[in-house]
Scaffold this motif. Structure first.
Motif, mmCIF file in Angstrom:
data_model
loop_
_atom_site.group_PDB
_atom_site.id
_atom_site.type_symbol
_atom_site.label_atom_id
_atom_site.label_comp_id
_atom_site.label_asym_id
_atom_site.label_seq_id
_atom_site.Cartn_x
_atom_site.Cartn_y
_atom_site.Cartn_z
ATOM 1 N N PHE A 69 0.799 -1.215 -0.043
ATOM 2 C CA PHE A 69 -0.041 -0.019 0.167
ATOM 3 C C PHE A 69 1.001 1.234 0.046
ATOM 4 O O PHE A 69 0.681 2.031 -0.543
ATOM 5 C CB PHE A 69 -1.070 -0.002 1.255
ATOM 6 N N GLU A 70 1.921 1.249 0.779
ATOM 7 C CA GLU A 70 2.687 2.234 0.937
ATOM 8 C C GLU A 70 3.869 2.299 -0.302
ATOM 9 O O GLU A 70 4.852 3.366 -0.210
ATOM 10 C CB GLU A 70 3.603 2.413 2.217
ATOM 11 N N GLU A 75 12.754 -3.658 3.156
ATOM 12 C CA GLU A 75 12.316 -3.883 4.342
ATOM 13 C C GLU A 75 12.812 -3.049 5.717
ATOM 14 O O GLU A 75 11.795 -2.965 6.616
ATOM 15 C CB GLU A 75 12.800 -5.501 4.814
ATOM 16 N N ARG A 76 13.903 -2.719 5.621
ATOM 17 C CA ARG A 76 14.227 -1.670 6.514
ATOM 18 C C ARG A 76 13.481 -0.347 6.576
ATOM 19 O O ARG A 76 13.014 0.063 7.644
ATOM 20 C CB ARG A 76 15.811 -1.368 6.301
ATOM 21 N N ALA A 77 13.041 -0.054 5.358
ATOM 22 C CA ALA A 77 12.232 1.314 5.179
ATOM 23 C C ALA A 77 10.923 0.860 5.797
ATOM 24 O O ALA A 77 10.202 1.818 6.250
ATOM 25 C CB ALA A 77 12.300 1.679 3.981
ATOM 26 N N SER A 82 7.102 1.916 9.718
ATOM 27 C CA SER A 82 6.007 1.340 10.761
ATOM 28 C C SER A 82 6.119 1.645 11.911
ATOM 29 O O SER A 82 5.105 1.872 12.589
ATOM 30 C CB SER A 82 6.108 -0.197 10.472
ATOM 31 N N GLN A 83 7.411 2.039 12.370
ATOM 32 C CA GLN A 83 7.569 2.568 13.810
ATOM 33 C C GLN A 83 7.099 3.966 13.949
ATOM 34 O O GLN A 83 6.796 4.249 15.166
ATOM 35 C CB GLN A 83 8.924 2.255 14.217
ATOM 36 N N LEU A 84 7.053 4.824 12.998
ATOM 37 C CA LEU A 84 6.953 6.031 12.889
ATOM 38 C C LEU A 84 5.472 6.490 12.897
ATOM 39 O O LEU A 84 5.101 7.587 13.226
ATOM 40 C CB LEU A 84 7.627 6.865 12.068
ATOM 41 N N ARG A 85 4.635 5.680 12.218
ATOM 42 C CA ARG A 85 3.298 6.018 11.846
ATOM 43 C C ARG A 85 2.231 5.030 12.838
ATOM 44 O O ARG A 85 2.422 3.954 12.610
ATOM 45 C CB ARG A 85 2.890 5.804 10.546
ATOM 46 N N LEU A 86 1.452 5.934 13.541
ATOM 47 C CA LEU A 86 0.628 5.230 14.621
ATOM 48 C C LEU A 86 -0.552 4.523 13.662
ATOM 49 O O LEU A 86 -1.002 3.643 14.378
ATOM 50 C CB LEU A 86 -0.351 6.420 15.489
ATOM 51 N N ASP A 87 -1.111 4.795 12.594
ATOM 52 C CA ASP A 87 -1.890 4.008 11.837
ATOM 53 C C ASP A 87 -1.413 2.817 11.332
ATOM 54 O O ASP A 87 -2.357 1.524 11.559
ATOM 55 C CB ASP A 87 -2.572 4.954 10.932
#
Length: 100
Positions: A69-70, A75-77, A82-87
């Motif tokens: 979707f993004e 995989e690192r990105a 994923s760690q930065l976005r609450l949704d």
């Protein structure tokens, strides 16, 4: 080894994160529609019986969906995003059931 990990509120605070994710958020809507519990049984023959536990199949599949979707190829990105976005964090984490 496949299986569900025991989670504590501090490791995946989805109940707290839920309050900050808008009701019309894309990942919130997908989480309500997507039921992936069948994956545990479907992938069980492909996991070893000993050794360290691997990432949960449902979490792995959800991360792959987020990457799609993004439009993330690394995989690192993916993990960093994923760690930065609450949704995304809310989408990936399992719902924790609390006993009152």
């Amino acid at each position: 080894m496949v299986g569900k990990r025991k989670q504590f509120i501090n490791t995946c605070p989805s109940l707290i994160v839920e309050t900050y994710v808008p009701k019309n958020n894309f990942y919130r809507q997908i989480k309500q529609l997507l039921h992936l519990d069948f994956l545990y049984q479907a992938v069980a023959p492909y996991y070893g019986k000993c050794g360290q536990k691997s990432i949960e199949p449902v979490v792995f599949f959800k991360l792959q969906l987020v990457a799609h979707f993004e439009n993330i190829c690394s995989e690192r990105a993916l993990i960093e995003n994923s760690q930065l976005r609450l949704d995304i964090l809310y989408f990936v984490c399992r719902q924790i059931e609390l006993d009152n």
